[in-house]
Design a protein around this motif. Structure first.
Motif, short mmCIF file in Angstrom:
data_model
loop_
_atom_site.label_atom_id
_atom_site.label_comp_id
_atom_site.label_asym_id
_atom_site.label_seq_id
_atom_site.Cartn_x
_atom_site.Cartn_y
_atom_site.Cartn_z
N VAL A 138 0.84 -1.21 0.00
CA VAL A 138 0.00 0.00 0.00
C VAL A 138 0.87 1.25 0.00
O VAL A 138 0.63 2.21 -0.75
N ALA A 139 1.91 1.25 0.85
CA ALA A 139 2.81 2.40 0.90
C ALA A 139 3.49 2.63 -0.44
O ALA A 139 3.63 3.77 -0.90
N GLY A 140 3.91 1.54 -1.08
CA GLY A 140 4.54 1.68 -2.39
C GLY A 140 3.57 2.24 -3.43
O GLY A 140 3.97 3.06 -4.27
N LEU A 141 2.33 1.82 -3.37
CA LEU A 141 1.33 2.36 -4.30
C LEU A 141 1.08 3.84 -4.06
O LEU A 141 0.87 4.61 -5.00
N VAL A 142 1.11 4.25 -2.78
CA VAL A 142 0.95 5.67 -2.46
C VAL A 142 2.06 6.48 -3.11
O VAL A 142 1.81 7.52 -3.75
N VAL A 143 3.30 6.02 -2.95
CA VAL A 143 4.43 6.73 -3.54
C VAL A 143 4.31 6.76 -5.06
O VAL A 143 4.49 7.80 -5.70
N ARG A 144 4.01 5.61 -5.64
CA ARG A 144 3.88 5.53 -7.09
C ARG A 144 2.80 6.46 -7.61
O ARG A 144 2.99 7.19 -8.59
N GLY A 145 1.66 6.46 -6.94
CA GLY A 145 0.56 7.30 -7.40
C GLY A 145 0.85 8.78 -7.26
O GLY A 145 0.57 9.57 -8.17
N LEU A 146 1.43 9.17 -6.13
CA LEU A 146 1.70 10.59 -5.90
C LEU A 146 2.78 11.13 -6.83
O LEU A 146 2.65 12.23 -7.38
N THR A 147 3.85 10.36 -7.01
CA THR A 147 4.91 10.84 -7.91
C THR A 147 4.44 10.88 -9.35
O THR A 147 4.91 11.71 -10.14
N ALA A 148 3.50 10.00 -9.70
CA ALA A 148 2.98 10.01 -11.08
C ALA A 148 2.24 11.29 -11.40
O ALA A 148 2.15 11.68 -12.57
N GLY B 135 7.21 10.20 -0.11
CA GLY B 135 7.72 9.25 0.87
C GLY B 135 7.24 9.56 2.28
O GLY B 135 6.88 8.66 3.04
N LEU B 136 7.23 10.83 2.63
CA LEU B 136 6.73 11.22 3.95
C LEU B 136 5.25 10.86 4.11
O LEU B 136 4.84 10.36 5.17
N LEU B 137 4.48 11.10 3.07
CA LEU B 137 3.06 10.76 3.14
C LEU B 137 2.86 9.25 3.23
O LEU B 137 1.96 8.77 3.94
N ALA B 138 3.70 8.49 2.54
CA ALA B 138 3.61 7.04 2.62
C ALA B 138 3.94 6.54 4.01
O ALA B 138 3.30 5.61 4.52
N VAL B 139 4.94 7.13 4.64
CA VAL B 139 5.27 6.77 6.03
C VAL B 139 4.10 7.09 6.95
O VAL B 139 3.78 6.33 7.87
N THR C 56 10.35 4.98 -7.26
CA THR C 56 9.15 5.47 -7.95
C THR C 56 8.67 4.55 -9.07
O THR C 56 7.63 4.80 -9.66
N SER C 57 9.41 3.49 -9.37
CA SER C 57 8.97 2.57 -10.43
C SER C 57 7.97 1.57 -9.87
O SER C 57 7.75 1.49 -8.65
N TRP C 58 7.36 0.79 -10.77
CA TRP C 58 6.43 -0.23 -10.30
C TRP C 58 7.15 -1.30 -9.49
O TRP C 58 6.56 -1.91 -8.58
N HIS C 59 8.43 -1.55 -9.77
CA HIS C 59 9.19 -2.49 -8.96
C HIS C 59 9.31 -2.00 -7.52
O HIS C 59 9.49 -2.79 -6.60
N ALA C 60 9.22 -0.70 -7.35
CA ALA C 60 9.32 -0.13 -6.01
C ALA C 60 8.16 -0.58 -5.13
O ALA C 60 8.31 -0.66 -3.90
#
Length: 244
Positions: free
Chosen positions: A43-53, A62-66, A129-133
């Motif tokens: 879920v945290a990784g998806l948050v980062v991916r979505g926000l950076t996109a 990253g702070l928001l994901a934490v 920030t990649s999907w692998h992240a």
């Protein structure tokens, strides 16, 4: 499945109903903890991916994901990290350290430790920030939860009666955590090459050292040490995964 339900109830905000757990169910819940961690980390990784996109800077994402991770766990592990830091930072016998930890306030050691550990998590997540992240984040948080099984291994008694620590103390065979670490290292290699197992190995070393030191300092393990192991382990894997 009662152990998995208990793990979800204990370790997330999901409204999973469970009865009063037996010692066997509590022990099983700890063994499920890495899978629950993988869910939270994904879920945290998806948050980062979505926000950076959508253009949010990586560090902010990253702070928001934490923050999402803290919300998703009721802040329990973050609180454990803070209390452990204050307990280790005070002088006096184990009773004094345990009293400081039980106080609930955040002293200077807690503040600095939270700043560093959560800052490492946020900065590292923001760099992934990649999907692998997303998979990497899942592995990192799962690795942190695998540390529960080492902290609660047989031979390390509860530092004090009552609470989660006393319920799960000495409930895990010594091989459980290493097996989880090996599985997660293999998964990490599939996702991130050498950085995956290197991050898991670093997390394992930190958790082993933390458990040994806190067992001496506090006279055993506690629920707070479980939280500290989770946050340190996750931070270690994320840092290595984010290393260029």
């Amino acid at each position: 499945m009662s152990a998995l339900a208990l793990a979800l109830s204990w370790l997330t905000v999901l409204p999973v109903r469970t009865g009063i757990p037996s010692a066997r169910t509590a022990a099983g819940a700890l063994r499920w903890a890495p899978l629950v961690g993988a869910l939270l980390g994904g879920v945290a990784g998806l948050v980062v991916r979505g926000l950076t996109a959508v253009g949010v800077p990586g560090l902010v994402a990253g702070l928001l994901a934490v923050g999402v991770l803290a919300l998703g766990t009721r802040g329990m592990h973050v609180d454990g990290l803070a209390d452990t830091a204050d307990g280790l930072g005070c002088f006096g016998p184990p009773e004094r350290a345990l009293a400081v930890m039980k106080d609930g306030g955040a002293g200077p050691f807690a503040a600095v430790t939270l700043l560093v550990v959560l800052g490492v998590q946020a900065g590292s997540l923001g760099a992934l920030t990649s999907w692998h992240a997303v998979a990497g984040s899942a592995i990192a948080v799962a690795t942190g939860r695998a540390g529960f099984c080492w902290v609660a291994r047989r031979g390390v008694p509860a530092a004090r009666p009552g609470g989660l620590g006393a319920m799960v103390a000495e409930s895990q065979a010594a091989w459980v955590a290493p097996v989880w670490w090996a599985v997660l290292a293999a998964a990490g290699y599939a996702v991130a090459g050498w950085r995956g197992p290197a991050g898991v190995a670093l997390a394992a070393v930190l958790v082993v050292a933390l458990s040994a030191h806190t067992a001496r300092r506090f006279g055993g393990m506690s629920g707070d040490v479980l939280g500290a192991a989770a946050e340190l382990g996750a931070a270690a894997v994320l840092l290595v995964l984010a290393t260029a």
